[in-house]
Design a protein around this motif. Structure first.
Motif, PDB file in Angstrom:
ATOM      1  N   LEU A 106       0.835  -1.195   0.000  1.00 45.67           N
ATOM      2  CA  LEU A 106       0.000   0.000   0.000  1.00 45.67           C
ATOM      3  C   LEU A 106       0.873   1.250   0.000  1.00 45.67           C
ATOM      4  CD1 LEU A 106      -2.825   1.343   0.359  1.00 45.67           C
ATOM      5  CD2 LEU A 106      -2.526   1.037   2.838  1.00 45.67           C
ATOM      6  N   ILE A 107       0.553   2.179  -0.883  1.00 47.83           N
ATOM      7  CA  ILE A 107       1.171   3.506  -0.866  1.00 47.83           C
ATOM      8  C   ILE A 107       0.082   4.521  -0.537  1.00 47.83           C
ATOM      9  CG2 ILE A 107       2.357   5.312  -2.176  1.00 47.83           C
ATOM     10  CD1 ILE A 107       3.519   3.229  -3.978  1.00 47.83           C
ATOM     11  N   VAL A 108       0.345   5.349   0.461  1.00 49.96           N
ATOM     12  CA  VAL A 108      -0.572   6.438   0.790  1.00 49.96           C
ATOM     13  C   VAL A 108       0.068   7.742   0.318  1.00 49.96           C
ATOM     14  CG1 VAL A 108      -1.794   7.694   2.605  1.00 49.96           C
ATOM     15  CG2 VAL A 108      -1.529   5.194   2.752  1.00 49.96           C
ATOM     16  N   ALA A 109      -0.598   8.385  -0.634  1.00 47.02           N
ATOM     17  CA  ALA A 109      -0.102   9.647  -1.195  1.00 47.02           C
ATOM     18  C   ALA A 109      -1.246  10.653  -1.221  1.00 47.02           C
ATOM     19  CB  ALA A 109       0.456   9.411  -2.596  1.00 47.02           C
ATOM     20  N   THR A 110      -1.949  10.725  -0.095  1.00 45.46           N
ATOM     21  CA  THR A 110      -3.124  11.588   0.015  1.00 45.46           C
ATOM     22  C   THR A 110      -2.781  13.034   0.338  1.00 45.46           C
ATOM     23  OG1 THR A 110      -3.315  10.646   2.240  1.00 45.46           O
ATOM     24  CG2 THR A 110      -4.817   9.807   0.563  1.00 45.46           C
ATOM     25  N   GLY A 111      -1.514  13.291   0.699  1.00 41.69           N
ATOM     26  CA  GLY A 111      -1.051  14.661   0.854  1.00 41.69           C
ATOM     27  C   GLY A 111      -1.641  15.393   2.042  1.00 41.69           C
ATOM     28  N   GLU A 253       2.336  17.315  13.407  1.00 44.62           N
ATOM     29  CA  GLU A 253       2.479  15.863  13.482  1.00 44.62           C
ATOM     30  C   GLU A 253       2.367  15.269  12.080  1.00 44.62           C
ATOM     31  OE1 GLU A 253       2.970  13.662  16.200  1.00 44.62           O
ATOM     32  OE2 GLU A 253       3.621  15.549  17.106  1.00 44.62           O
ATOM     33  N   TRP A 254       3.348  14.428  11.743  1.00 44.67           N
ATOM     34  CA  TRP A 254       3.369  13.827  10.406  1.00 44.67           C
ATOM     35  C   TRP A 254       3.754  12.361  10.530  1.00 44.67           C
ATOM     36  CZ3 TRP A 254       1.427  17.909   8.272  1.00 44.67           C
ATOM     37  CH2 TRP A 254       1.113  17.892   6.914  1.00 44.67           C
ATOM     38  N   THR A 255       3.376  11.577   9.532  1.00 43.39           N
ATOM     39  CA  THR A 255       3.729  10.156   9.546  1.00 43.39           C
ATOM     40  C   THR A 255       5.231   9.979   9.392  1.00 43.39           C
ATOM     41  OG1 THR A 255       1.588   9.542   8.614  1.00 43.39           O
ATOM     42  CG2 THR A 255       3.372   7.941   8.411  1.00 43.39           C
ATOM     43  N   ALA A 256       5.813   9.215  10.275  1.00 43.71           N
ATOM     44  CA  ALA A 256       7.250   8.951  10.218  1.00 43.71           C
ATOM     45  C   ALA A 256       7.554   7.963   9.087  1.00 43.71           C
ATOM     46  CB  ALA A 256       7.732   8.392  11.555  1.00 43.71           C
ATOM     47  N   SER A 257       8.636   8.227   8.364  1.00 47.70           N
ATOM     48  CA  SER A 257       9.040   7.326   7.276  1.00 47.70           C
ATOM     49  C   SER A 257      10.529   7.465   7.034  1.00 47.70           C
ATOM     50  CB  SER A 257       8.266   7.627   5.992  1.00 47.70           C
ATOM     51  OG  SER A 257       8.567   8.934   5.520  1.00 47.70           O
ATOM     52  N   ASP A 258      11.104   6.466   6.356  1.00 48.34           N
ATOM     53  CA  ASP A 258      12.521   6.546   6.004  1.00 48.34           C
ATOM     54  C   ASP A 258      12.663   7.268   4.664  1.00 48.34           C
ATOM     55  OD1 ASP A 258      11.981   4.769   3.917  1.00 48.34           O
ATOM     56  OD2 ASP A 258      13.119   3.108   4.766  1.00 48.34           O
ATOM     57  N   PRO A 259      13.890   7.447   4.157  1.00 47.97           N
ATOM     58  CA  PRO A 259      14.069   8.197   2.903  1.00 47.97           C
ATOM     59  C   PRO A 259      13.356   7.598   1.694  1.00 47.97           C
ATOM     60  CG  PRO A 259      16.145   8.099   4.078  1.00 47.97           C
ATOM     61  CD  PRO A 259      15.199   7.193   4.801  1.00 47.97           C
ATOM     62  N   PHE A 260      12.948   6.334   1.782  1.00 44.92           N
ATOM     63  CA  PHE A 260      12.225   5.703   0.682  1.00 44.92           C
ATOM     64  C   PHE A 260      10.701   5.778   0.873  1.00 44.92           C
ATOM     65  CE2 PHE A 260      16.411   3.786   0.628  1.00 44.92           C
ATOM     66  CZ  PHE A 260      16.725   3.796  -0.725  1.00 44.92           C
ATOM     67  N   GLY A 261      10.274   6.351   1.992  1.00 48.06           N
ATOM     68  CA  GLY A 261       8.849   6.443   2.270  1.00 48.06           C
ATOM     69  C   GLY A 261       8.292   5.278   3.055  1.00 48.06           C
ATOM     70  N   ASP A 262       9.150   4.357   3.492  1.00 50.21           N
ATOM     71  CA  ASP A 262       8.715   3.194   4.249  1.00 50.21           C
ATOM     72  C   ASP A 262       8.282   3.627   5.652  1.00 50.21           C
ATOM     73  OD1 ASP A 262       8.191   0.602   4.893  1.00 50.21           O
ATOM     74  OD2 ASP A 262      10.275  -0.053   4.960  1.00 50.21           O
ATOM     75  N   THR A 263       7.084   3.242   6.070  1.00 45.07           N
ATOM     76  CA  THR A 263       6.566   3.631   7.379  1.00 45.07           C
ATOM     77  C   THR A 263       6.833   2.539   8.409  1.00 45.07           C
ATOM     78  OG1 THR A 263       4.363   2.652   7.178  1.00 45.07           O
ATOM     79  CG2 THR A 263       4.699   4.822   6.154  1.00 45.07           C
ATOM     80  N   SER A 264       6.352   2.765   9.634  1.00 41.41           N
ATOM     81  CA  SER A 264       6.517   1.772  10.693  1.00 41.41           C
ATOM     82  C   SER A 264       5.618   0.558  10.489  1.00 41.41           C
ATOM     83  CB  SER A 264       6.206   2.408  12.052  1.00 41.41           C
ATOM     84  OG  SER A 264       4.854   2.834  12.102  1.00 41.41           O
ATOM     85  N   VAL A 265       4.647   0.668   9.577  1.00 38.47           N
ATOM     86  CA  VAL A 265       3.742  -0.455   9.289  1.00 38.47           C
ATOM     87  C   VAL A 265       4.309  -1.232   8.104  1.00 38.47           C
ATOM     88  CG1 VAL A 265       1.400  -1.134   8.680  1.00 38.47           C
ATOM     89  CG2 VAL A 265       1.775   0.893  10.099  1.00 38.47           C
ATOM     90  N   ALA A 266       4.638  -2.470   8.316  1.00 37.68           N
ATOM     91  CA  ALA A 266       5.209  -3.290   7.248  1.00 37.68           C
ATOM     92  C   ALA A 266       4.286  -3.310   6.036  1.00 37.68           C
ATOM     93  CB  ALA A 266       5.439  -4.716   7.750  1.00 37.68           C
ATOM     94  N   GLY A 267       4.858  -3.026   4.871  1.00 38.60           N
ATOM     95  CA  GLY A 267       4.088  -3.060   3.640  1.00 38.60           C
ATOM     96  C   GLY A 267       3.406  -1.753   3.272  1.00 38.60           C
ATOM     97  N   VAL A 268       3.588  -0.702   4.103  1.00 39.24           N
ATOM     98  CA  VAL A 268       2.942   0.584   3.845  1.00 39.24           C
ATOM     99  C   VAL A 268       3.996   1.663   3.637  1.00 39.24           C
ATOM    100  CG1 VAL A 268       1.374   2.359   4.730  1.00 39.24           C
ATOM    101  CG2 VAL A 268       0.923  -0.056   5.214  1.00 39.24           C
TER     102      VAL A 268
END
Length: 315
Positions: A106-111, A253-268
């Motif tokens: 899943l990719i979330v790009a809702t901005g 407050e923003w969703t935490a992610s790594d430089p590739f956009g990977d979040t703390s939820v596996a697969g998102v």
């Protein structure tokens, strides 16, 4: 509706989501994009800083992008995603019309959405006479009479930047009374006028063109362009439903992610303004491509594990 799982569900059909879909579709992944048709920059007649697309309408960019994505076999679904659940390999996204999509990643790009100060007349000017980004609209405001409405500490940065494009800058609003001595001296040394008055209305002529602002002392200032720092509000409902970790940023407050956009939820993954509140359009598009390559690599590893397991089971 029961449908076979998609490799990737992308929620958000802006520059980030479409560019992710383009890369993944070209990688022969089954991709679906869910788009509510409300890009953040839909109020602006043009966008800038995007190589080969400078000055293009944001909506025209999306139209071109959709055609490219569809040309590689991806699907675009018009609708709003209202819920998301599941885990890596088995996510479910439910749309407002009741349709349910299942996918492996899943990719979330809702901005985000811009929450404007409640100044009468400001919303009517948003995207034309009143703007936020000096890099997007500074050139068009060059040598004009520019006003910067102080709304937060970030407004100081905004007022400092726009001085590059015009010598006629007025920084106005009660927060200017809280400027420290060095900041005030720096702004004034470059010719910026600083006023503590509150803006009570944004003024326009009969054709709707910005003419200035009214102040709480009854006076008016004639202006040709306004720069305002709206409060960015993340469209992160799906990410919160999934339990994605949040972090504190200068934008909130923003969703935490790594430089590739990977979040703390596996697969998102997140991309665009969902990952970076300050991302310009070209940066958002690049983030979509970056997330797509990371997801495809993740799927390749998953495909390999499955193939090895199936081979072992057949022996």
């Amino acid at each position: 509706m029961n449908e076979s799982p998609w490799d990737v569900i992308i929620v958000g059909g802006g520059a980030a989501g479409l560019n992710a879909a383009l890369v993944l579709a070209r990688a022969r992944r089954r991709v679906v994009v869910v788009d509510a048709g409300e890009p953040r920059n839909r109020f602006a007649p043009h966008m800038h800083g995007y190589l080969t697309r400078d000055g293009l309408s944001p909506l025209d960019l999306l139209e071109l992008g959709r055609a490219e994505v569809l040309g590689y076999g991806a699907e675009i679904v018009e609708g709003r995603a209202v819920s998301a659940s599941g885990e890596a390999g088995a996510f479910t996204v439910t749309l407002d019309g009741g349709r349910m999509l299942t996918g492996r990643r899943l990719i979330v790009a809702t901005g985000l959405r811009d929450e404007l100060p409640g100044i009468p007349g400001l919303a009517e000017q948003w995207g034309t006479g009143a703007v936020a980004c000096p890099y997007c609209d500074g050139w068009e405001a060059r040598d004009l009479r520019i006003g910067v409405i102080a709304t937060s500490a970030m407004s100081i940065h905004q007022a400092s930047l726009v001085r590059q494009w015009s010598a006629h800058v007025t920084f106005v609003g009660p927060p200017t009374t809280e400027l420290d001595a060095d900041t005030r001296a720096g702004l004034e040394a470059r010719g910026t006028r600083i006023l503590p008055n509150a803006v009570t209305a944004v003024l326009a002529d009969a054709e709707g063109r910005l003419t200035g602002v009214a102040l709480d002392d009854g006076s008016t200032i004639e202006l040709d362009r306004l720069f305002v720092g709206p409060r960015p509000v993340a469209r992160d409902e799906l990410l919160r439903q999934l339990g994605a970790e949040q972090m504190t940023t200068p934008m909130g407050e923003w969703t935490a992610s790594d430089p590739f956009g990977d979040t703390s939820v596996a697969g998102v993954w997140v991309a665009g303004n969902s990952a970076n509140a300050g991302a310009l359009v070209i940066v958002a598009a690049a983030a979509g491509a970056t997330a797509a390559t990371a997801i495809n690599a993740d799927l390749v590893a998953d495909d390999t594990r499955r193939a090895v397991a199936e081979l072992a089971a057949d022996r």
